[in-house]
Motif scaffolding. Sequence first.
Motif, PDB file in Angstrom:
ATOM      1  N   ASP B  30      34.107  33.809  53.027  1.00 49.09           N
ATOM      2  CA  ASP B  30      34.562  32.735  51.722  1.00 49.09           C
ATOM      3  C   ASP B  30      33.594  33.056  50.598  1.00 49.09           C
ATOM      4  O   ASP B  30      33.989  33.146  49.357  1.00 49.09           O
ATOM      5  CB  ASP B  30      34.515  31.629  52.194  1.00 49.09           C
ATOM      6  CG  ASP B  30      35.681  31.133  53.380  1.00 49.09           C
ATOM      7  OD1 ASP B  30      36.633  31.995  53.376  1.00 49.09           O
ATOM      8  OD2 ASP B  30      35.587  30.312  54.089  1.00 49.09           O
ATOM      9  N   LYS B  31      32.406  32.957  50.693  1.00 43.88           N
ATOM     10  CA  LYS B  31      31.311  33.306  49.731  1.00 43.88           C
ATOM     11  C   LYS B  31      31.786  34.741  48.965  1.00 43.88           C
ATOM     12  O   LYS B  31      31.827  34.645  47.902  1.00 43.88           O
ATOM     13  CB  LYS B  31      29.891  33.367  50.341  1.00 43.88           C
ATOM     14  CG  LYS B  31      29.292  31.922  50.343  1.00 43.88           C
ATOM     15  CD  LYS B  31      28.184  32.138  50.897  1.00 43.88           C
ATOM     16  CE  LYS B  31      27.215  30.724  51.346  1.00 43.88           C
ATOM     17  NZ  LYS B  31      26.283  30.917  52.382  1.00 43.88           N
ATOM     18  N   ILE B  32      32.007  35.612  49.749  1.00 44.77           N
ATOM     19  CA  ILE B  32      32.099  37.148  49.148  1.00 44.77           C
ATOM     20  C   ILE B  32      33.466  37.131  48.432  1.00 44.77           C
ATOM     21  O   ILE B  32      33.588  37.764  47.159  1.00 44.77           O
ATOM     22  CB  ILE B  32      32.051  38.070  50.230  1.00 44.77           C
ATOM     23  CG1 ILE B  32      30.802  38.416  51.077  1.00 44.77           C
ATOM     24  CG2 ILE B  32      32.659  39.498  50.096  1.00 44.77           C
ATOM     25  CD1 ILE B  32      30.642  38.984  52.121  1.00 44.77           C
ATOM     26  N   ALA B  33      34.600  36.337  49.181  1.00 44.35           N
ATOM     27  CA  ALA B  33      35.784  36.332  48.301  1.00 44.35           C
ATOM     28  C   ALA B  33      35.489  35.765  47.045  1.00 44.35           C
ATOM     29  O   ALA B  33      36.511  36.096  46.184  1.00 44.35           O
ATOM     30  CB  ALA B  33      36.902  35.650  49.295  1.00 44.35           C
ATOM     31  N   LEU B  34      35.054  34.504  46.935  1.00 44.96           N
ATOM     32  CA  LEU B  34      34.922  33.803  45.893  1.00 44.96           C
ATOM     33  C   LEU B  34      34.109  34.523  44.911  1.00 44.96           C
ATOM     34  O   LEU B  34      34.755  34.667  43.564  1.00 44.96           O
ATOM     35  CB  LEU B  34      34.253  32.409  46.191  1.00 44.96           C
ATOM     36  CG  LEU B  34      34.029  31.532  44.754  1.00 44.96           C
ATOM     37  CD1 LEU B  34      35.435  31.338  44.153  1.00 44.96           C
ATOM     38  CD2 LEU B  34      33.170  30.369  45.170  1.00 44.96           C
ATOM     39  N   ASP B 276      41.629  29.214  38.297  1.00 42.33           N
ATOM     40  CA  ASP B 276      42.326  29.442  39.889  1.00 42.33           C
ATOM     41  C   ASP B 276      41.159  29.481  40.759  1.00 42.33           C
ATOM     42  O   ASP B 276      41.318  28.874  41.898  1.00 42.33           O
ATOM     43  CB  ASP B 276      42.679  30.915  39.641  1.00 42.33           C
ATOM     44  CG  ASP B 276      44.150  30.878  39.077  1.00 42.33           C
ATOM     45  OD1 ASP B 276      45.072  29.949  38.925  1.00 42.33           O
ATOM     46  OD2 ASP B 276      44.620  32.089  38.640  1.00 42.33           O
ATOM     47  N   ALA B 277      39.872  29.950  40.271  1.00 40.93           N
ATOM     48  CA  ALA B 277      38.706  30.175  41.236  1.00 40.93           C
ATOM     49  C   ALA B 277      38.414  28.769  41.542  1.00 40.93           C
ATOM     50  O   ALA B 277      37.893  28.333  42.604  1.00 40.93           O
ATOM     51  CB  ALA B 277      37.628  30.909  40.559  1.00 40.93           C
ATOM     52  N   ALA B 278      38.177  27.760  40.589  1.00 38.43           N
ATOM     53  CA  ALA B 278      37.700  26.349  40.771  1.00 38.43           C
ATOM     54  C   ALA B 278      38.552  25.627  41.618  1.00 38.43           C
ATOM     55  O   ALA B 278      38.025  24.875  42.503  1.00 38.43           O
ATOM     56  CB  ALA B 278      37.649  25.685  39.196  1.00 38.43           C
ATOM     57  N   ALA B 279      39.865  25.878  41.455  1.00 42.41           N
ATOM     58  CA  ALA B 279      40.809  25.395  42.350  1.00 42.41           C
ATOM     59  C   ALA B 279      40.760  25.542  43.852  1.00 42.41           C
ATOM     60  O   ALA B 279      41.106  24.766  44.773  1.00 42.41           O
ATOM     61  CB  ALA B 279      42.163  25.645  41.980  1.00 42.41           C
ATOM     62  N   ARG B 280      39.945  26.546  44.327  1.00 39.64           N
ATOM     63  CA  ARG B 280      39.858  26.839  45.348  1.00 39.64           C
ATOM     64  C   ARG B 280      38.600  26.274  46.232  1.00 39.64           C
ATOM     65  O   ARG B 280      38.299  26.223  47.445  1.00 39.64           O
ATOM     66  CB  ARG B 280      39.337  28.313  45.556  1.00 39.64           C
ATOM     67  CG  ARG B 280      40.473  29.227  45.383  1.00 39.64           C
ATOM     68  CD  ARG B 280      40.062  30.655  45.569  1.00 39.64           C
ATOM     69  NE  ARG B 280      39.696  30.945  46.846  1.00 39.64           N
ATOM     70  CZ  ARG B 280      39.186  31.980  47.275  1.00 39.64           C
ATOM     71  NH1 ARG B 280      39.377  33.259  46.389  1.00 39.64           N
ATOM     72  NH2 ARG B 280      38.570  32.234  48.244  1.00 39.64           N
ATOM     73  N   LEU B 281      37.659  25.464  45.207  1.00 38.13           N
ATOM     74  CA  LEU B 281      36.315  24.800  45.874  1.00 38.13           C
ATOM     75  C   LEU B 281      36.397  23.809  46.649  1.00 38.13           C
ATOM     76  O   LEU B 281      36.051  23.649  47.639  1.00 38.13           O
ATOM     77  CB  LEU B 281      35.564  24.630  44.571  1.00 38.13           C
ATOM     78  CG  LEU B 281      35.009  25.693  43.740  1.00 38.13           C
ATOM     79  CD1 LEU B 281      34.190  25.076  42.464  1.00 38.13           C
ATOM     80  CD2 LEU B 281      34.100  26.501  44.864  1.00 38.13           C
ATOM     81  N   PRO B 282      37.435  22.566  46.191  1.00 37.18           N
ATOM     82  CA  PRO B 282      37.531  21.554  46.996  1.00 37.18           C
ATOM     83  C   PRO B 282      37.826  22.141  48.731  1.00 37.18           C
ATOM     84  O   PRO B 282      37.105  21.527  49.620  1.00 37.18           O
ATOM     85  CB  PRO B 282      38.576  20.706  46.640  1.00 37.18           C
ATOM     86  CG  PRO B 282      38.524  21.010  45.081  1.00 37.18           C
ATOM     87  CD  PRO B 282      38.350  22.466  45.179  1.00 37.18           C
TER      88      PRO B 282
END
Lengths: 309, 309
Positions: B30-34, B276-282
Amino acid sequence: MTQQSRRLYLNEVATRDGFQNEAVFIDTDDKIALIDQLSACGYAKIEVTSFTSPRAIPALRDAEAVMHGIARAPGVVYTVLVPNVRGAERALSCKVDEVNLVMSVSESHNRANLRMSREESFGQLRDVIGAVRGSGVAINVSLSTAMGCPMEGDVPVETVLGWIDRFAGLGVNGVTLCDTTGMAHPAQVHDLCARASAAFAPLEITLHFHNTRGMALANTLAALDAGIVRFDASLGGLGGCPYAPGATGNVCTEELVHMLELDGYDTGVNLAAVLDAAARLPALIGHDVPSQILKAGRRLDLHPMPACA
Amino acid sequence: MTQQSRRLYLNEVATRDGFQNEAVFIDTDDKIALIDQLSACGYAKIEVTSFTSPRAIPALRDAEAVMHGIARAPGVVYTVLVPNVRGAERALSCKVDEVNLVMSVSESHNRANLRMSREESFGQLRDVIGAVRGSGVAINVSLSTAMGCPMEGDVPVETVLGWIDRFAGLGVNGVTLCDTTGMAHPAQVHDLCARASAAFAPLEITLHFHNTRGMALANTLAALDAGIVRFDASLGGLGGCPYAPGATGNVCTEELVHMLELDGYDTGVNLAAVLDAAARLPALIGHDVPSQILKAGRRLDLHPMPACA
């Protein structure tokens, strides 16, 4: 940055703009106690309540009782929101110092918020001004969506200046430029403030920022840089935005005062006293408030424990 | 305000400064994908991870796997935090573009955060610099508490300039001035940035703000006004402050980019891609993030419904 006037004038709007957005009815005695506490904080002005229809805004249905109940501090201007001539008569009977009228400079927002066209609003407010003029009570007009409309988008500066001009022509004492839904950004604020100040001095121009997108304090810096000295603010940051659950609303008084004081401005407002008042809000309204300073403390409130990385 | 350079350089710190403060371990994949998603956003630099002891910061115990797993985008500087020579060796073996060293300019905070005196930290970092120099890997030093210490209070500007000078003397490429716990205010920022830029150009000076007291964007304006063009920011505003539960931490990337873009700066960063990236954080971290823009949308994301008063 250029050097500006260091004396600023703050208008506390929490008991009107904040409370009217709360789901719970705040007891009249609690409102009076809070306003009396705010009166000792050093504000230039306090927007106490709204003389709207009790059916339209039941949260403020006790406007007369609140106005009669508070102890007026010398030097503080007690202002109230007034939507029409009936509201103005009620306000005058309570011997307010100022009435604050409101309309939007964008058509869609005015229709959504006030259920009439801008021209209809202007006609109604012209009647209010006619009814108040000569009474010795000051008149301010708050222009909503002055830095953007959530339905229409950008609002041309010329449109905003045009509405200021029409109200200035009616002899009002001041105009508040409201960033109603937090759409303003610093370069825009600087441009609008500079142009409005240049065109309409000595009309008193107040800026009303929302922190919806995090820019309220940055926009304040831009307004200061353009020579603005009057600002609305809301204790605890009360006053939300219905289309953005969780987003903050009005600029938070204690965050504004904290920054301005650190930067060497004289706001007249005692920060410690304001923080005491803000700390009472969660119990009054039944939920947390967006104030960062209430959570983190002032800049020099020191902390003994291991700190952030 | 004076006219500044319009081209700015942003460093995304969420996957290091943000993730190290999270209670959950975020899966390496998940880190790598982000990070791969962030690599396509237009940042000048990404602080990928930290080569600290896995026991000290278990959240980032997969530093090698992350560095080896990401796809490097041309033009992006991939930097990592390095506390000591052992960490530097691990980082160099991963072919990082830059190492970021950290110490506090206040004694109490350095002892609380790094468990040693400032002089001990300086000695350790001097060894790291010696180990890295000649490798072609750039060296940045982040100076914590540069605008105030949560335990000591004010930190004299001369102290900050003194530490910059010592690291400049060791030939580092850049220094980041960190407002570690959100104590900076605009006038202070302007003064510090102007003095540091004047004394140490062409050293690359980056500003790292926290929004703990709501001033991060206002402080950014002040730094821009003093000629600063490099800023750290954290996706979603990740990276909290342990002594102020509920208070926000690092300045939020999408709020920073949103304001700067509206004000006419070229950040290089694509705001829509960042959102888009921020929306994945929660979903990744298991809780809401302090980003206002994620909640309220961008300035011109229009809303059809009746709006705020």
